[in-house]
Design a protein around this motif. Structure first.
Motif, PDB file in Angstrom:
ATOM      1  N   ILE A 438      49.836  52.583  45.201  1.00 15.53           N
ATOM      2  CA  ILE A 438      49.686  51.216  45.709  1.00 15.53           C
ATOM      3  C   ILE A 438      48.536  50.500  44.992  1.00 15.53           C
ATOM      4  CG2 ILE A 438      49.074  49.844  47.745  1.00 15.53           C
ATOM      5  CD1 ILE A 438      50.511  51.921  49.437  1.00 15.53           C
ATOM      6  N   PHE A 439      47.421  51.202  44.778  1.00 12.96           N
ATOM      7  CA  PHE A 439      46.279  50.571  44.117  1.00 12.96           C
ATOM      8  C   PHE A 439      46.588  50.257  42.657  1.00 12.96           C
ATOM      9  CE2 PHE A 439      42.319  50.889  41.685  1.00 12.96           C
ATOM     10  CZ  PHE A 439      41.582  49.895  42.310  1.00 12.96           C
ATOM     11  N   ILE A 440      47.277  51.156  41.964  1.00 10.03           N
ATOM     12  CA  ILE A 440      47.606  50.906  40.560  1.00 10.03           C
ATOM     13  C   ILE A 440      48.532  49.704  40.429  1.00 10.03           C
ATOM     14  CG2 ILE A 440      48.816  51.857  38.560  1.00 10.03           C
ATOM     15  CD1 ILE A 440      47.777  54.590  39.316  1.00 10.03           C
ATOM     16  N   ILE A 441      49.489  49.567  41.348  1.00  7.55           N
ATOM     17  CA  ILE A 441      50.389  48.407  41.317  1.00  7.55           C
ATOM     18  C   ILE A 441      49.596  47.120  41.537  1.00  7.55           C
ATOM     19  CG2 ILE A 441      52.315  47.291  42.502  1.00  7.55           C
ATOM     20  CD1 ILE A 441      53.453  50.042  43.062  1.00  7.55           C
ATOM     21  N   TRP A 442      48.672  47.156  42.496  1.00  8.60           N
ATOM     22  CA  TRP A 442      47.873  45.959  42.773  1.00  8.60           C
ATOM     23  C   TRP A 442      46.970  45.608  41.587  1.00  8.60           C
ATOM     24  CZ3 TRP A 442      42.453  45.540  43.403  1.00  8.60           C
ATOM     25  CH2 TRP A 442      42.018  44.278  43.830  1.00  8.60           C
ATOM     26  N   MET A 443      46.333  46.591  40.982  1.00  7.84           N
ATOM     27  CA  MET A 443      45.476  46.329  39.834  1.00  7.84           C
ATOM     28  C   MET A 443      46.270  45.807  38.646  1.00  7.84           C
ATOM     29  SD  MET A 443      42.242  46.772  40.379  1.00  7.84           S
ATOM     30  CE  MET A 443      41.681  46.872  38.682  1.00  7.84           C
ATOM     31  N   SER A 444      47.458  46.356  38.449  1.00  2.00           N
ATOM     32  CA  SER A 444      48.287  45.903  37.330  1.00  2.00           C
ATOM     33  C   SER A 444      48.735  44.459  37.529  1.00  2.00           C
ATOM     34  CB  SER A 444      49.505  46.817  37.182  1.00  2.00           C
ATOM     35  OG  SER A 444      49.109  48.161  37.004  1.00  2.00           O
ATOM     36  N   LYS A 445      49.106  44.126  38.746  1.00  4.40           N
ATOM     37  CA  LYS A 445      49.554  42.767  39.030  1.00  4.40           C
ATOM     38  C   LYS A 445      48.408  41.783  38.962  1.00  4.40           C
ATOM     39  CE  LYS A 445      51.890  40.007  42.570  1.00  4.40           C
ATOM     40  NZ  LYS A 445      52.482  40.000  43.933  1.00  4.40           N
ATOM     41  N   THR A 446      47.215  42.193  39.404  1.00  2.98           N
ATOM     42  CA  THR A 446      46.080  41.280  39.480  1.00  2.98           C
ATOM     43  C   THR A 446      45.408  41.072  38.128  1.00  2.98           C
ATOM     44  OG1 THR A 446      45.691  42.033  41.748  1.00  2.98           O
ATOM     45  CG2 THR A 446      43.915  40.807  40.677  1.00  2.98           C
ATOM     46  N   PHE A 447      45.303  42.119  37.310  1.00  2.00           N
ATOM     47  CA  PHE A 447      44.518  42.043  36.088  1.00  2.00           C
ATOM     48  C   PHE A 447      45.349  42.253  34.823  1.00  2.00           C
ATOM     49  CE2 PHE A 447      41.455  43.291  39.375  1.00  2.00           C
ATOM     50  CZ  PHE A 447      40.540  42.259  39.245  1.00  2.00           C
ATOM     51  N   LYS A 448      46.117  43.336  34.785  1.00  2.00           N
ATOM     52  CA  LYS A 448      46.758  43.703  33.521  1.00  2.00           C
ATOM     53  C   LYS A 448      47.884  42.753  33.149  1.00  2.00           C
ATOM     54  CE  LYS A 448      46.651  46.683  30.149  1.00  2.00           C
ATOM     55  NZ  LYS A 448      45.438  46.868  29.354  1.00  2.00           N
ATOM     56  N   PHE A 449      48.705  42.365  34.120  1.00  2.00           N
ATOM     57  CA  PHE A 449      49.885  41.555  33.818  1.00  2.00           C
ATOM     58  C   PHE A 449      49.716  40.095  34.222  1.00  2.00           C
ATOM     59  CE2 PHE A 449      51.920  45.828  34.711  1.00  2.00           C
ATOM     60  CZ  PHE A 449      51.947  46.177  33.371  1.00  2.00           C
ATOM     61  N   SER A 450      48.502  39.665  34.516  1.00  2.00           N
ATOM     62  CA  SER A 450      48.275  38.270  34.884  1.00  2.00           C
ATOM     63  C   SER A 450      47.898  37.459  33.643  1.00  2.00           C
ATOM     64  CB  SER A 450      47.159  38.176  35.932  1.00  2.00           C
ATOM     65  OG  SER A 450      45.938  38.651  35.404  1.00  2.00           O
ATOM     66  N   LYS A 451      48.256  36.200  33.655  1.00  3.37           N
ATOM     67  CA  LYS A 451      47.933  35.336  32.528  1.00  3.37           C
ATOM     68  C   LYS A 451      46.457  34.971  32.501  1.00  3.37           C
ATOM     69  CE  LYS A 451      52.549  33.280  32.326  1.00  3.37           C
ATOM     70  NZ  LYS A 451      53.332  32.026  32.381  1.00  3.37           N
ATOM     71  N   CYS A 452      45.845  34.899  33.682  1.00  5.97           N
ATOM     72  CA  CYS A 452      44.431  34.543  33.784  1.00  5.97           C
ATOM     73  C   CYS A 452      43.785  35.450  34.814  1.00  5.97           C
ATOM     74  CB  CYS A 452      44.276  33.076  34.187  1.00  5.97           C
ATOM     75  SG  CYS A 452      42.564  32.553  34.446  1.00  5.97           S
ATOM     76  N   GLN A 453      42.826  36.265  34.392  1.00  5.51           N
ATOM     77  CA  GLN A 453      42.131  37.176  35.294  1.00  5.51           C
ATOM     78  C   GLN A 453      41.015  36.414  36.009  1.00  5.51           C
ATOM     79  OE1 GLN A 453      40.789  40.561  33.062  1.00  5.51           O
ATOM     80  NE2 GLN A 453      42.854  41.173  32.452  1.00  5.51           N
ATOM     81  N   SER A 454      41.429  35.642  37.022  1.00  2.00           N
ATOM     82  CA  SER A 454      40.465  34.825  37.758  1.00  2.00           C
ATOM     83  C   SER A 454      39.713  35.618  38.816  1.00  2.00           C
ATOM     84  CB  SER A 454      41.194  33.643  38.416  1.00  2.00           C
ATOM     85  OG  SER A 454      42.226  34.107  39.275  1.00  2.00           O
ATOM     86  N   ASP A 455      40.258  36.760  39.242  1.00  2.00           N
ATOM     87  CA  ASP A 455      39.587  37.590  40.245  1.00  2.00           C
ATOM     88  C   ASP A 455      38.664  38.603  39.582  1.00  2.00           C
ATOM     89  OD1 ASP A 455      41.003  36.249  42.200  1.00  2.00           O
ATOM     90  OD2 ASP A 455      42.659  37.684  42.173  1.00  2.00           O
ATOM     91  N   TRP A 456      37.793  38.134  38.714  1.00  2.00           N
ATOM     92  CA  TRP A 456      36.915  39.033  37.973  1.00  2.00           C
ATOM     93  C   TRP A 456      35.868  39.679  38.865  1.00  2.00           C
ATOM     94  CZ3 TRP A 456      31.932  37.442  38.468  1.00  2.00           C
ATOM     95  CH2 TRP A 456      31.725  36.107  38.783  1.00  2.00           C
ATOM     96  N   ARG A 457      35.585  39.090  40.038  1.00  2.00           N
ATOM     97  CA  ARG A 457      34.613  39.689  40.946  1.00  2.00           C
ATOM     98  C   ARG A 457      35.074  41.040  41.492  1.00  2.00           C
ATOM     99  NH1 ARG A 457      30.729  35.983  42.667  1.00  2.00           N
ATOM    100  NH2 ARG A 457      31.163  33.822  42.106  1.00  2.00           N
ATOM    101  N   GLU A 458      36.363  41.299  41.444  1.00  2.00           N
ATOM    102  CA  GLU A 458      36.918  42.530  41.977  1.00  2.00           C
ATOM    103  C   GLU A 458      37.122  43.598  40.909  1.00  2.00           C
ATOM    104  OE1 GLU A 458      40.484  41.199  43.755  1.00  2.00           O
ATOM    105  OE2 GLU A 458      39.494  40.060  45.354  1.00  2.00           O
ATOM    106  N   LEU A 459      36.618  43.366  39.713  1.00  2.00           N
ATOM    107  CA  LEU A 459      36.789  44.340  38.639  1.00  2.00           C
ATOM    108  C   LEU A 459      36.084  45.666  38.935  1.00  2.00           C
ATOM    109  CD1 LEU A 459      36.522  42.267  35.336  1.00  2.00           C
ATOM    110  CD2 LEU A 459      38.433  43.689  36.065  1.00  2.00           C
TER     111      LEU A 459
END
Length: 571
Positions: A438-459
């Motif tokens: 579940i965490f890998i799917i969320w990280m991939s959707k939020t950072f890896k496959f997003s056009k703009c990594q706007s949630d950089w505070r959660e890195l």
């Protein structure tokens, strides 16, 4: 069995997804320094004259540009300028290649969708390198006011939507301008951050020549060198806003591991006579985890106060982390195999466990060293990620297969105490696998496959989650196998725990081809009873086993008198 088969098919699906998504971890490669030394000379200025420095800054962080030293054989005029820009997209700043720096320098428009923000450009007057230049030559009297980055061409409908936001935008711009104009400029300072976020700072150095340049001189006589220092200081010294939560996390985890280590050591000292072999493994993992968290926390402290990390300490931390993760996986494997619980030794499986551990340790060390030494992922790091993903998936599958076999053996032996322990252990591992997917799917959707990594505070969660999840698993293992006065009830007992099928096969292979006396094999494979067994059977059938059975054989007194009387008559 049907339930077990359904659970196995479910785990197969999870493991396939786990394997496919395992490679997308480690979004952030290396730590962000806060101090750089820029060396420019007449040779490399023709190859590269723009230098980029990236960092996620706190609001009101100050950027310093100091002239350190120069070595000019003849007077030369240098044109120096810098460009500061922030973006709401983390990957736009930290994914920028050096070849793309020219496209951003002096740019006032949006390049990537969502990459809005502000920018500042400052250009100095020509500086003559031949004379003695003071260190504050590049300092400014007042901070430049940031200007809004213009958005790319938009449709008419989008323009109508932005018209309603003009008041808010203007108020924000006025607030930024007031903050900059009212700020006091420290020595050597050139700019100040206006909001939390990722920033790029580009320094441009160009040689413009001089009227007093000697004609026909050699290249050595025209050579010059220049050294500049760039520093970015915030409210917490040199630490970046994206790494501040991670540093606090390592501090808390280091304290927790110290408490766990002291508790485990105290329990082991109290019940040292009843310790199991697996409990020594658990103690080693706790010690390595404590040491790992302490080294990482020390690394962040070095960055915070010195602006740079000690390269040897970073590599040592990665090697220590790889050893700890390898030992933890070996611990879970031998626990699932029932080492010390249902079998006294691993036997032939020992070589497999050692082989898997060495493979994982080797590629984990290589991947960690490449990650901290290279900004961009290369082919070698990608290969290590693939091998680690395959190894991790095989380890997880092996663990669950071994747990199923161990629980089946305990169920047949009706050992409810050990069976309950392994049920809790299995449920914990199943929860770990599901949470990881579940965490890998969320990280991939939020950072890896997003056009703009706007949630950089959660890195920082990308690194903290895996260490926290491992700590939960370790805490469960410590609770289940904690030293106590009843620890020996989980130990292997030869009179109760019989040999497993693998040990029986190993014994058969050992004595294969040897002649066993007193045993003859019939054609159907059954053993014929030896002469000793036949004698024992005759004794059981003919010799009474109690006094009651012997009573009819004893003569009474009357029969003895009658017998003596008959004998006397015959005489």
């Amino acid at each position: 069995m049907a339930a077990l088969g359904a659970k196995s098919s479910y785990l197969i699906t999870l493991l396939k997804l786990f394997l496919l998504l395992h490679i997308v971890q480690h979004i952030q490669a290396a730590s962000e320094p806060g101090k750089w030394t820029l060396n420019v000379d007449s040779k490399n200025i023709h190859e590269q004259n723009k230098f980029i420095f990236r960092k996620t800054l706190f609001n009101s962080s100050t950027i310093y540009l100091q002239w350190m030293s120069e070595d000019c054989k003849h007077p030369v005029n240098l044109s120096i300028s810098w460009y500061l820009r922030n973006s709401h997209c983390y990957d736009e700043v930290f994914g920028l290649d050096n070849s793309q720096v020219n496209n951003y320098f002096k740019l006032n428009a949006e390049v990537r969708e969502g990459g809005t923000g502000f920018f500042v450009f400052h250009e100095y007057e020509l500086i003559e390198c031949g004379q003695q230049v003071h260190g504050d030559e590049l300092a400014v009297k007042s901070f430049d006011v940031p200007r809004k980055i213009m958005k790319s061409e938009s449709t008419a409908s989008e323009k109508e939507e932005t018209m309603g936001k003009n008041a808010t935008t203007k108020s924000e711009d006025e607030e930024v301008q007031e903050r900059m104009t009212s700020s006091v400029v420290p020595p050597y300072a050139v700019a100040r951050a206006w909001e939390d976020g990722p920033y790029m700072f580009i320094v441009h150095v160009e040689e413009t020549g001089s009227s007093s340049e000697p004609r026909g001189g050699s290249e050595e006589s025209k050579a010059w060198k220049l050294q500049l220092e760039i520093r970015m200081l915030g409210p917490y010294q040199y630490i970046s806003v994206s790494e501040w939560p991670l540093m606090c996390f390592y501090m808390v985890m280091c304290i927790i591991y110290v408490l766990l280590g002291v508790l485990w050591l105290g329990l082991s000292a109290c019940y040292w006579r009843d310790l199991l072999r697996i409990q020594f493994w658990i103690g080693g993992v706790v010690f390595l985890g404590m040491l790992e968290k302490a080294v990482y926390y020390a690394e962040f402290q070095s960055i915070r106060y010195n602006g740079v990390s000690v390269q040897g300490a970073v590599v040592f931390a990665e090697i220590l982390s790889a050893v700890k993760r390898t030992l933890a996986r070996v611990l879970v494997i031998i626990a699932s195999l029932g080492y010390g619980i249902v079998k006294p030794r691993l036997g032939a499986l020992l070589h497999r466990v050692v082989g898997v551990g060495l493979v994982y340790l080797t590629f984990s060390i290589v991947e960690g060293v490449l990650r901290v030494n290279t900004e961009q992922g290369g082919t070698g790091r990608l290969l290590c990620d693939i091998v680690l993903a395959l190894t991790d998936s095989c380890i997880v599958w092996w663990i669950f297969i071994s747990l199923a076999q161990t629980m089946k053996l305990l169920r047949l032996r009706r050992n409810l105490v050990k069976l309950s322990l392994y049920r809790h252990f299995t449920n914990t591992l199943i929860f770990t696998v599901i949470a990881s997917v579940i965490f890998i799917i969320w990280m991939s959707k939020t950072f890896k496959f997003s056009k703009c990594q706007s949630d950089w505070r959660e890195l920082w969660i990308d690194d903290a989650f895996w260490r926290f999840l491992f700590s939960i698993v370790l805490l469960v293992i410590m609770f289940l196998w904690r030293p106590s006065i009843n620890s020996q009830r989980y130990a292997f007992t030869p009179l109760i725990d019989e040999m497993s099928d693998e040990e029986k096969e190993e014994m058969n292979e050992t004595f294969e081809g040897m002649k066993i006396r007193g045993m003859k094999m019939e054609s159907n494979g059954s053993a014929k009873a030896s002469k000793v067994d036949e004698d024992l059977k005759w004794v059981e059938e003919n010799i009474p086993s109690s006094i009651a059975d012997m009573a009819p054989l004893l003569d009474s007194d009357e029969e003895n008198i009658t017998t003596q009387f008959e004998i006397s008559k015959m005489e």
